[in-house]
Design a protein around this motif. Structure first.
Motif, short mmCIF file in Angstrom:
data_model
loop_
_atom_site.label_atom_id
_atom_site.label_comp_id
_atom_site.label_asym_id
_atom_site.label_seq_id
_atom_site.Cartn_x
_atom_site.Cartn_y
_atom_site.Cartn_z
N ASP A 33 -14.45 -6.55 6.85
CA ASP A 33 -13.59 -5.67 5.85
C ASP A 33 -12.29 -6.58 5.46
O ASP A 33 -11.45 -6.89 6.38
CB ASP A 33 -13.23 -4.36 6.65
N HIS A 70 -9.78 -5.45 4.12
CA HIS A 70 -8.75 -4.79 4.09
C HIS A 70 -8.20 -4.54 5.80
O HIS A 70 -7.42 -3.61 5.85
CB HIS A 70 -8.81 -3.18 3.79
N SER A 71 -8.84 -5.08 6.52
CA SER A 71 -8.66 -4.95 8.02
C SER A 71 -8.36 -6.31 8.58
O SER A 71 -9.15 -7.33 8.26
CB SER A 71 -9.58 -4.42 8.62
N GLU A 72 -7.05 -6.38 9.14
CA GLU A 72 -7.11 -7.85 9.81
C GLU A 72 -7.78 -8.23 11.00
O GLU A 72 -8.19 -7.24 11.90
CB GLU A 72 -5.57 -7.61 10.45
N HIS A 77 -5.75 -13.41 3.65
CA HIS A 77 -6.26 -12.28 3.88
C HIS A 77 -5.14 -11.15 4.84
O HIS A 77 -4.96 -10.15 4.26
CB HIS A 77 -7.31 -12.42 5.09
N LYS A 78 -4.70 -11.94 5.72
CA LYS A 78 -3.84 -10.84 6.78
C LYS A 78 -2.64 -10.61 5.87
O LYS A 78 -1.95 -9.54 5.98
CB LYS A 78 -3.60 -11.54 7.93
N VAL A 106 -3.54 -7.13 3.62
CA VAL A 106 -3.61 -6.29 4.75
C VAL A 106 -2.17 -5.86 4.85
O VAL A 106 -1.70 -4.87 4.41
CB VAL A 106 -4.16 -6.73 5.94
N ARG A 107 -1.42 -6.69 5.50
CA ARG A 107 0.02 -6.44 5.90
C ARG A 107 0.81 -5.98 5.10
O ARG A 107 1.42 -5.00 5.19
CB ARG A 107 0.58 -7.48 6.71
N ALA A 150 0.05 -2.37 3.46
CA ALA A 150 -0.28 -1.18 4.35
C ALA A 150 0.50 0.15 4.16
O ALA A 150 0.09 1.12 4.56
CB ALA A 150 0.02 -1.74 5.80
N TYR A 175 -8.61 -15.14 11.25
CA TYR A 175 -7.29 -14.60 11.30
C TYR A 175 -6.18 -15.36 10.73
O TYR A 175 -5.32 -14.82 10.23
CB TYR A 175 -7.18 -14.15 12.85
#
Length: 336
Positions: A278, A280-282, A295-296, A300-301, A304, A290
């Motif tokens: 996903d 949208h998830s870390e 991405h993160k 995501v972050r 949020a 990671y």
């Protein structure tokens, strides 16, 4: 007050003497890319697949929504090397973006294309002989960095200004020059030692620091208006997410003091790296993915608290022309 001897120190470590370097003209360099590789605006490319079309159908309308928020483009140098400068410039001409941020390498490729109609050298070839990056004409950017610091300008603004003023022969494909003429800020976020210009004897680290830091503050000012807007990252795995993260922290710090929020905006990442799972998830720290910052950080972050994010995986030579077409179509629909 500290004792005077603290201010009279000299380093005990020797430094490299740049006067010993042999600098050669660009005419002696073999180029891996020239103007012939740049896509024409309507040149036929691979068709966008269904997933790409679906993503662009969400992204494009946010780029034609007028004054609802900043529309920021952050891009890595590989985007220029992919031959899509004309597409990026046309997006600027159609008002898709209100700000462009690049790294130092992006400015170098943009300048070389504007000056000689070619860019990109083989690292594998020239690192063996110690010639990599040591080309006369490219060092002109170091003089322009000094100009920028002395004039109180950012690197991006001054580089674009000088490309236009010098009437470089291929300035029509320069993102820096076209943005300058369109009054769209381009900021350059330079890391010391990252770029070939830093190898040259005329490199002034203090000038780069002053002018690039001014660009960071100009960029952060743009991020202050991100509420309701969009930030698009094209192929920037380090500069994009890291500069954006710090600027957003500064902008939110002030916004919280003023009773405002910077939370309702969209981020979109265009890159070549497949993301597992996903987007949208870390991912857990045990997963190598990671450490893929777009991405993160971007997906995501930082969204949020009410934002929206999308990931577009694919070759910039396909995705950027598709983005341009989607924006033009969205603009036509909005005008009806």
């Amino acid at each position: 007050m500290p004792p005077q001897w603290l201010f009279n120190m000299q380093s005990k470590y020797p430094a490299f003497d740049r006067s010993r370097l042999n600098i050669r003209p660009l005419a002696d360099r073999a180029h891996d890319m020239d103007l012939g590789y740049l896509l024409e605006l309507d040149q036929q490319v691979a068709e966008a697949d269904q997933r790409l079309r679906e993503s662009l159908a969400v992204i494009a309308p946010r780029l034609v929504t007028g004054d609802q928020g900043a529309r920021i483009l952050m891009m890595g140098a590989h985007v220029i090397k992919s031959g899509v400068s004309r597409q990026v410039i046309d997006l600027l001409r159609h008002g898709a973006f209100t700000h462009v941020a690049m790294n130092g390498a992006g400015a170098i490729h943009d300048f070389e294309l504007a000056r000689i109609g070619a860019t990109t050298e083989s690292v594998a070839r020239y690192i063996r002989t110690g010639e990599f990056g040591l080309w006369e004409e490219t060092s002109i950017l170091n003089d322009w960095a000094v100009d920028a610091a002395q004039l109180g300008l950012g690197l991006g603004e001054n580089f674009g200004r000088r490309i236009v003023a010098e009437k470089l022969p291929h300035r029509d494909v320069s993102i820096l020059a076209n943005a300058y003429e369109l009054d769209i800020p381009v900021t350059l976020h330079v890391g010391v030692g990252y770029d070939i210009t830093h190898e040259h004897p005329n490199c002034d680290g203090a000038a780069y620091g002053e002018a690039s830091y001014r660009d960071f503050l100009v960029y952060t000012k743009a991020v202050e208006s991100l509420e309701g807007g969009i930030m698009v990252s094209l192929g920037s795995a380090i500069m994009g997410p890291e500069v954006y993260l710090k600027a957003l922290a500064m902008a939110r710090n002030v916004a919280h003091q003023e009773g405002r929020r910077i939370a309702n905006f969209m981020t979109a990442v265009f890159d070549l790296v497949p993301i597992q799972g996903d987007v949208h998830s870390e991912l857990p720290k045990s997963d190598p993915g990671y450490y893929f910052r777009p991405h993160k950080t971007i997906l995501v972050r930082t969204v949020a608290d009410g934002g929206q994010s999308l990931y577009v995986c694919g070759d910039h030579r396909v995705t950027v022309p598709a983005l341009r077409k989607a924006v033009l179509a969205a603009a036509d629909s909005r005008a009806e």
